[in-house]
Write an enzyme that holds these catalytic residues in place. Structure first.
Site, PDB file in Angstrom:
ATOM      1  CB  CYS A   2      32.131   1.346  63.006  1.00 40.14           C
ATOM      2  SG  CYS A   2      31.271   2.557  61.992  1.00 40.14           S
ATOM      3  CB  SER A 380      15.643  -6.928  64.827  1.00 33.30           C
ATOM      4  OG  SER A 380      15.368  -8.237  65.251  1.00 33.30           O
ATOM      5  N   GLY A 381      12.933  -7.061  66.330  1.00 34.11           N
ATOM      6  CA  GLY A 381      11.988  -6.982  67.444  1.00 34.11           C
ATOM      7  C   GLY A 381      12.484  -7.459  68.791  1.00 34.11           C
TER       8      GLY A 381
END
Length: 608
Positions: A2, A380-381
């Protein structure tokens, strides 16, 4: 995820503040497209823009807890606490009663039970503000790695805060001013903790909390990397890393909205995708959805170099087939990437021009925009290279042992790319080398010491520490701003603090035990991946190799140089503009920076 904002003023009655709070929160409407909310107390106001991910109906914010008709505490919160269910059960056993199924309410009740010490119990990514009405004190908290951003601005009578700088800049008492130190920070690639570019504004440091009340402002650290001896043997270390990764990904799959992974076909994203696929299959909730990015014409124009060893698309497709993922390869067109509106998004979302990676920001934005049409959360990495030794600067002696930040030694330095583009007098006045050297010295002084550690291991510890505390924040900021510009929540499993703490103390002989980059991570996950992925050499985030993109970028810069009304016009090295050279001048990164600098000056109405 948010957008949060707030305003404390002990000399103002805040019942009339919602208009200002709304203006501040509206700057982050993209972070929270699902709902907005405001709350005021006597001297405090909170604003919130919500991206609904958990408990879509019940998790409305700002959230309060009342007793006997009076407010005990209120919170405005951004992020995810992945162990909130365990904490909720613990708090319920202690007598707390909950109205929602959200992690936000758990955080608020945890504060009422344990005070600010509750942050030690949280596993996740978060930035939040709690107003303790009992003591009239604001508590700001940021997660250990700085995955979620949080800025603050002390005023003569109080304090402002927000998820992004633009929220604070929207307050009528704040002037958008960038001084010399702000420009130095922008161009040095030092990522100094607490520095926020804008004069008078600060970024709450990862692993820290801030208290503000009538007695003033106090900042305290609640987490930091520590040097500890590593007693596990190699087999135990491999098993421990695997166990941590399995638990982390399992936790981060919690969501009440569509979820996916970002799959490049590299080791890191493939590990996340494989573990997610396995976990979802065990729940009967598969297949995992995955996305990759490519560029139109790259099959024709791609040329391998020291940074991009191979194109991603074939490896991503192979990995997706291997785990039976619902995979989409998103191909970006030259027209999309070169659109001035796309280029202008970066400084608007980032609150600064991008000094590194050139078009890697705009293309990431386009990728996330396309993903957002299909998913709300992505894994994600990021940070695996810093934890496991993936970058070249861990392995090349002249980069590893350079007397500066290793990424600067490796070429992540915007100053050479701005030669002939940015006014050389300004560059000289900023004395970037001196500024960077000071920041590097300060960073080295922070590195924890393990008694008896030899010089080689000590240097690897320093490089690791610099990466985790200075370089990872660059990557996290880029990922956060470009994803939240379209309302996409990105989670980063390798930034779980338990994994970071453990790997920080694994000796280099184990991280590099077979002579290959990220040996330990490969060993811990080899059974999850096809051999081609396990053996693939690291390749950086892809870029367009179409020469027409560079030509269009140069044309955009030339138009600014020829326009005396362009905000950046007076900052251009007009004597240096000349024809392209065989050595690659002008640099794409330099041109991108100058074009974005113009947009930044324009959209933020900056005074330098």
């Amino acid at each position: 995820m948010c957008g949060i904002t707030g305003w404390v003023d002990f000399e103002r009655e805040m019942s009339h503040a919602p208009g200002v709070l709304r203006d501040m929160a509206d700057t982050m409407a993209c972070r929270g497209p699902d709902a907005q909310g405001y709350w005021t107390g006597a001297h405090i106001g909170f604003g919130h823009r919500r991206l609904a991910v958990i408990d879509l109906e019940g998790g409305v914010q700002p959230m309060t807890v009342e007793h006997d008709g009076r407010t005990l505490a209120a919170v405005t919160y951004s992020g995810e606490v992945y162990n909130y269910r365990e904490l909720r059960a613990e708090l319920s056993a202690l007598g707390h009663r909950f109205r929602t199924e959200s992690d936000t309410e758990v955080v608020l009740h945890a504060y009422l039970q344990w005070g600010a010490a509750m942050v030690d119990k949280l596993n996740g990514m978060f930035a939040f503000g709690i107003w303790d009405a009992r003591s009239e004190e604001l508590v700001l908290v940021r997660d250990r790695l700085g995955i979620k951003p949080l800025y603050y601005f002390p005023t003569a009578r109080g304090l402002l805060f927000g998820s992004e700088a633009k929220a604070i800049l929207a307050h009528p008492e704040v002037r958008p001013l960038v001084d010399q130190d702000g420009l130095r920070e922008l161009l040095s690639c030092a990522k100094t903790p607490e520095h926020a570019i804008f004069h008078g504004m600060y970024e709450l440091r990862p692993g820290h909390l801030l208290r503000f009340g009538r007695a003033g402002l106090r900042i305290q650290r609640y987490w930091a990397l520590e040097a500890r001896g590593h007693t596990d043997d190699l087999d135990t270390t491999v098993r421990t890393v695997r166990g941590l990764l399995e638990d982390i990904v399992e936790r981060q799959l919690i969501a009440d909205v569509p979820l996916c992974t970002l799959l490049s076909g590299g080791l890191d994203s493939s590990v996340v995708t494989a573990l997610a696929a396995r976990s979802l299959a065990a729940r009967g909730a598969g297949p995992v959805r995955s996305f990759a990015v490519d560029f139109a014409g790259n099959d024709r124009d791609f040329t391998a170099n020291t940074v991009h060893s191979s194109p991603d698309a074939p490896f991503a497709a192979e990995m997706a087939d291997y785990v039976a993922a619902d995979h989409t390869n998103l191909v970006l067109s030259l027209e999309e990437l070169g659109d001035p509106r796309t280029r202008a998004v970066v400084p608007k979302a980032y609150d600064a021009p991008a000094a590194m990676l050139g078009d890697g920001y705009a293309s990431l934005y386009l990728l996330f925009r396309a993903i957002r049409e299909r998913s709300t959360v992505a894994l994600s990495g990021e940070a695996a290279d810093e934890l496991f030794g993936g970058y070249g600067w861990f392995h090349v002696p002249e980069l590893r042992d350079a007397a500066t930040f290793p990424w600067v030694a490796a070429g992540y330095d915007p100053i050479p790319t701005l030669a002939g583009l940015l006014d050389p007098g300004l560059i000289a006045d900023l004395r970037i080398d001196e500024y960077r050297a000071q920041r590097y010295s300060e960073a080295l002084a922070e590195v924890p010491v393990l008694p008896g550690e030899d010089a080689a291991e000590r240097r690897i510890r320093e490089v690791s520490y610099l990466g985790i505390t200075r370089f990872v924040p660059f990557m996290l900021d880029r990922k956060d701003r470009m994803s939240m510009a379209v309302g996409l929540e990105v989670r980063v499993p390798f930034c779980d603090h338990r994994l970071v703490e453990y790997t920080f103390n694994v000796p280099w002989s184990m991280k590099f035990f077979d002579g290959k980059e990220k040996s330990l991570l490969r060993a811990a996950t080899r059974d999850l991946l096809p051999d081609s992925i396990v053996e693939r050499k690291k390749s950086a985030y892809p870029i367009s190799h179409d020469p027409r993109y560079d030509a269009g970028l140069r044309a955009a810069f030339d138009r600014l140089a020829a326009d005396p009304n362009a905000p950046v016009h007076s900052l251009i090295d007009h004597g240096g503009i000349r024809e392209p050279r065989a050595d690659g001048w002008p640099s794409r990164i330099g041109l991108e920076f100058m074009v974005q600098l113009n947009s930044w000056l324009e959209t933020h109405e900056l005074k330098l």
